[in-house]
Design an enzyme around this catalytic site. Structure first.
Site, short mmCIF file in Angstrom:
data_model
loop_
_atom_site.label_atom_id
_atom_site.label_comp_id
_atom_site.label_asym_id
_atom_site.label_seq_id
_atom_site.Cartn_x
_atom_site.Cartn_y
_atom_site.Cartn_z
N THR A 56 0.91 -1.14 0.03
CA THR A 56 -0.21 0.05 -0.04
C THR A 56 1.00 1.48 0.09
O THR A 56 2.16 1.13 0.03
CB THR A 56 -0.82 -0.09 1.09
N TYR A 57 0.29 2.43 -0.15
CA TYR A 57 0.97 3.82 -0.23
C TYR A 57 1.61 3.96 1.11
O TYR A 57 1.70 3.54 2.13
CB TYR A 57 -0.07 4.90 -0.20
N MET A 58 3.35 4.24 0.66
CA MET A 58 4.22 4.24 1.68
C MET A 58 4.55 5.74 2.21
O MET A 58 5.63 5.37 2.99
CB MET A 58 5.58 3.71 0.90
#
Length: 426
Positions: free
Chosen positions: A158-160
């Site tokens: 997922t978005y980091m």
């Protein structure tokens, strides 16, 4: 401010509300190291075994004639003893005690046992991912984010860029089910673990960093697709996510105190040694993952890594045979230099910048020549000293550690409609 640096120090330099404060952190730590005065102290370590048994264990001298033996934590940075009640042993006295202990009758004076419980860490945020990638994979903050970006773009995580430790309901279900399948039902608690974000003003539009999808792919399943740093970082994220939903590690910790009366020629009458041991009876989340530790060179104590160590079963009054008793000398150590991991942690604690800025900030102060790497340590240049001093003397409020945090609060207030943007700008 940057044009001032061009005129007064050197062309091509820059100042910024985050980079200048980050540089100041590294410089101030180096100042502490330069001003540090080492203190020398001694103690005694011994190996003991129950009479007639081979269960050898190590204990350290902790008390002399009722006084606690001074350790590194009892000394200030200028080398002075801060605890007047602690017994500061020199070499002669420590060696005299060691020699007397080798000829003394030693017995167990107390045994204390207490439960040991260790909880798993929360899933990764941007800052904790950078810290752990530095500790375990030796990746710089910039490289960790570069690899994470690649994993995100290719659909693996997922978005980091997030400071949230929250997992969606589908992610909680996936992590718990995978932990149950891999390790058994006993390794999964009855209810999902939910973690509160500690950072004030955290922006929680995104989940914590986790494997993508409603069903996580194991490292073995992606091994044919990912290589090198990509695989290592995915595996780290996967392990941390799974472990965050597993049961506590449990065990017991025993502390044994040994006492001895020394002969008249010894430099002490009564001495006490202490040994501690931890036995983990249920590994819980440790079966999947264990968080790394920073390699600190503590200025006040010698750090001993936590490890499972079993002590023999001993009863109060049990006689012990002294196998070895030796005096040991130590020097206190200066505060450790920052590593990228500990600098990110300090910036997060001081609320300097946002998670998305950490890697860029560290990269900037390295590119400007303010900081260089020596192994894992960040070492400030003389240029950094010059720039930091100029800013401290003439732009004090701009490099104040609270300045950036207050500005972030102001921006958050504008976002929430709690402040007037015109008044804030003027």
């Amino acid at each position: 401010v940057s044009p001032v640096l061009w005129r007064k120090v050197r062309a091509g330099l820059s100042a910024g509300r985050v980079q200048s404060v980050a540089t100041r952190l590294v410089v101030e730590r180096e100042r502490e190291r330069m001003a540090f005065v080492a203190a020398n102290y001694w103690d005694v370590e011994g190996d003991f075994t129950p009479a007639g048994e081979a269960d050898l264990f190590t204990a350290r001298l902790t008390s002399v004639d009722g006084q606690r033996v001074a350790t590194g934590r009892d000394f200030a940075d200028d080398g002075t003893l801060t605890n007047a009640k602690a017994a500061h042993l020199d070499r002669a006295r420590a060696e005299g005690i060691a020699a007397a202990v080798r000829a003394a009758d030693v017995s167990v004076v107390s045994v204390a046992e207490k439960p040991y419980t260790r909880r798993p860490s929360a899933p990764f945020t941007t800052s904790t991912l950078q810290q752990e990638a530095s500790r375990k994979l030796r990746l710089s903050s910039k490289n960790a984010m570069r690899v994470a970006q690649r994993l995100y773009e290719n659909g693996y995580i997922t978005y980091m860029r997030t400071d949230s430790t929250t997992l969606s309901e589908s992610a909680l279900t996936a992590a718990r089910q995978q932990a149950r399948d891999l390790y058994g039902a006993d390794y999964v608690p009855d209810a999902p673990r939910r973690y509160a974000t500690k950072a004030k003003g955290a922006q929680e539009a995104h989940e914590a960093i986790r494997p993508a999808g409603d069903r996580f792919r194991t490292p073995a399943q992606v091994a044919g697709e990912l290589r090198g740093e990509d695989f290592a970082l995915y595996e780290l994220i996967w392990k941390r996510t799974i472990a965050s939903q597993m049961a506590d590690a449990k065990g017991s910790t025993a502390t044994v105190k040994l006492g001895a009366t020394l002969d008249r020629e010894a430099p002490a009458d009564e001495v006490e040694f202490t040994a501690s041991g931890t036995v983990i009876t249920f590994r819980g989340f440790l079966a999947a993952y264990e968080e790394g530790r920073d390699e600190l060179q503590s200025k006040r104590k010698r750090d001993i890594a936590e490890e499972e160590r079993r002590l023999p079963i001993l009863g109060v009054g049990a006689a012990l045979r002294v196998v070895r008793a030796e005096a040991e000398g130590h020097d206190t150590s200066p505060p450790p230099r920052y590593t990228e991991a500990t600098l990110v942690k300090a910036m997060e604690e001081l609320r300097i910048g946002r998670p998305s800025t950490y890697a860029a900030t560290i990269g900037t102060i390295q590119d400007r020549g303010y900081v260089s790497n020596r192994g894992n340590a960040l070492v400030p240049s003389w240029l950094a000293f010059a720039v930091t001093r100029l800013l401290e003397e003439h732009f004090t409020h701009l490099v104040d550690y609270a300045f950036t945090a207050k500005m972030e609060d102001g921006l958050d207030a504008l976002t929430a409609g709690e402040d007037n943007r015109v008044q804030r700008l003027t």
